[in-house]
Design an enzyme around this catalytic site. Structure first.
Site, PDB file in Angstrom:
ATOM      1  N   HIS A 118      -1.297   0.336  -9.844  1.00 37.68           N
ATOM      2  CA  HIS A 118      -1.833  -0.987  -8.818  1.00 37.68           C
ATOM      3  C   HIS A 118      -2.689  -1.910  -9.492  1.00 37.68           C
ATOM      4  O   HIS A 118      -4.010  -1.945  -9.444  1.00 37.68           O
ATOM      5  CB  HIS A 118      -2.974  -0.074  -7.894  1.00 37.68           C
ATOM      6  CG  HIS A 118      -3.151  -0.686  -6.455  1.00 37.68           C
ATOM      7  ND1 HIS A 118      -3.816  -0.053  -5.517  1.00 37.68           N
ATOM      8  CD2 HIS A 118      -3.248  -2.106  -6.343  1.00 37.68           C
ATOM      9  CE1 HIS A 118      -3.920  -0.726  -4.294  1.00 37.68           C
ATOM     10  NE2 HIS A 118      -3.347  -2.013  -4.997  1.00 37.68           N
ATOM     11  N   ARG A 129       0.816  -1.182   0.003  1.00 40.71           N
ATOM     12  CA  ARG A 129      -0.169  -0.089   0.015  1.00 40.71           C
ATOM     13  C   ARG A 129       0.960   1.189   0.025  1.00 40.71           C
ATOM     14  O   ARG A 129       2.020   1.390   0.412  1.00 40.71           O
ATOM     15  CB  ARG A 129      -1.047   0.081   1.339  1.00 40.71           C
ATOM     16  CG  ARG A 129      -2.223  -0.830   1.223  1.00 40.71           C
ATOM     17  CD  ARG A 129      -3.126  -0.432   0.274  1.00 40.71           C
ATOM     18  NE  ARG A 129      -4.423  -1.277   0.018  1.00 40.71           N
ATOM     19  CZ  ARG A 129      -4.382  -2.137  -0.574  1.00 40.71           C
ATOM     20  NH1 ARG A 129      -3.574  -2.695  -1.539  1.00 40.71           N
ATOM     21  NH2 ARG A 129      -5.755  -3.039  -0.527  1.00 40.71           N
ATOM     22  N   GLU A 144      -4.104   7.503  -5.243  1.00 43.63           N
ATOM     23  CA  GLU A 144      -3.995   6.831  -6.596  1.00 43.63           C
ATOM     24  C   GLU A 144      -5.168   7.399  -7.484  1.00 43.63           C
ATOM     25  O   GLU A 144      -6.300   7.217  -6.937  1.00 43.63           O
ATOM     26  CB  GLU A 144      -4.222   5.339  -6.423  1.00 43.63           C
ATOM     27  CG  GLU A 144      -2.861   4.737  -5.708  1.00 43.63           C
ATOM     28  CD  GLU A 144      -2.868   3.225  -5.379  1.00 43.63           C
ATOM     29  OE1 GLU A 144      -2.018   2.608  -4.987  1.00 43.63           O
ATOM     30  OE2 GLU A 144      -4.006   2.739  -5.544  1.00 43.63           O
TER      31      GLU A 144
END
Length: 327
Positions: free
Chosen positions: A292, A244, A273
């Site tokens: 991601h 993360r 993000e």
């Protein structure tokens, strides 16, 4: 379930940027009567007592106290992926709502991506591609070099399912493997991948050519890697983050990369993000960032959906819930 009403399950929306995949809907509708947030808000009075589960696909719909108060018969939230840092566990517990996630189906793909980031960064694949296709390139310089993985030391911070799968892959690259974890793995597991336990993270950081982060985001791991930790790393080391974004102090990382405290970083996760388009991380040449995509393969996303379906069914029938997160 012939002759029996399907359980009502709340989803955010279908398709679009954050919605449930359209090609998953046919499968889901075999087991659930799906209600989008838009439909729910338009017909709250009727639907509030009908909805018994929330299918949370990539953090949507957002769950807060107002929503929980309005769903008196809610039994379970099934959340996609491993991380649960987007949820208030105490809040769910207060309302007696159970929670599940999908930790195991994502581990293989995420480990694969960790190795891909390591290879892409060490061999400078993005820079190489840009050079190869640039209209200004007249020759390929002989002194344009990367770093080898074979024989290098990999330090894995977080030796859970994903971290262990990274170790299995790294062993095939003849890497020396160190790891730091809350609990030491048993000797058989260590021996299978040739991993050496570092009780102190500092020892791992001092020795590693590549430091890979695969921990859950908790109060203990928030900004686990900051200025002090980065300064403990080798100036030739690369930081890889597949956990993360908030596990790393990004301001400290920018400073470390800019001042060549470490060599490079390869990140599948950031905070937020996506990053603002003017963020300094996006301007550094020694950073590789992906959006991601640790679990982003068709097969894994399908398995995640099937896992979530099983968890909801179990939660609504009083059976043991696969991958239940204990609150």
């Amino acid at each position: 379930m012939e002759g029996q009403e399907l359980p009502y399950v709340l989803i955010d929306c279908i398709g679009g940027k954050h919605g449930v995949y359209e090609d998953h809907i046919e499968f889901l509708e075999k087991y659930f009567y799906l209600i989008t947030m838009k439909e729910y808000l338009e017909n709250k009075k009727f639907l509030s007592e009908k909805i018994r589960a929330i299918y949370m696909w990539y953090h949507k719909p957002v769950i807060n106290e107002e929503l929980l108060q309005s769903l008196p018969n809610l039994k379970i939230v099934a959340s996609s992926g491993v991380g649960i840092d987007h949820l208030d566990l105490n809040l769910l517990s207060r309302y007696g709502v159970k929670l599940s996630n999908t930790p195991f189906v994502v581990s293989t793909d995420t480990a694969d991506l960790g190795m891909a980031l390591m290879l892409a960064s060490s061999r400078r694949l993005v820079e190489g591609y840009q050079m190869a296709v640039s209209p200004d390139t007249e020759y390929f310089p002989a002194d344009w070099l990367g770093a080898e993985l074979s024989g290098a030391t990999l330090g894995i911070v977080g030796m859970g399912t994903i971290g262990y799968k990274v170790a299995e892959r790294a062993r095939a690259f003849e890497m020396k493997i160190l790891y730091h974890n809350r609990n030491q793995r048993n000797k058989e597991e260590e021996s299978a991948v040739g991993a050496i336990y570092c009780k102190k993270i500092d020892d791992l950081l001092h020795q590693s050519d590549f430091v890979l982060l695969s921990v859950n985001l908790t109060a203990q791991t928030h900004k686990l890697i900051g200025k002090r930790e980065l300064e403990l790393m080798k100036p030739t080391a690369t930081l890889i983050n597949i956990s993360r974004g908030l596990v790393v102090d990004q301001d400290a990382l920018v400073e470390a990369l800019h001042n060549k405290v470490i060599k490079a970083a390869a990140l599948d996760v950031t905070y937020p993000e996506p990053l603002p388009r003017d963020h300094p991380l996006l301007k550094l040449k020694n950073v590789l960032i992906t959006p991601h995509i640790g679990s982003a393969t068709k097969k894994t996303r399908r398995l995640m959906m099937e896992n979530m379906t099983e968890s909801i069914q179990a939660g609504l029938t009083g059976l043991p819930i696969p991958n239940e997160v204990l609150l």
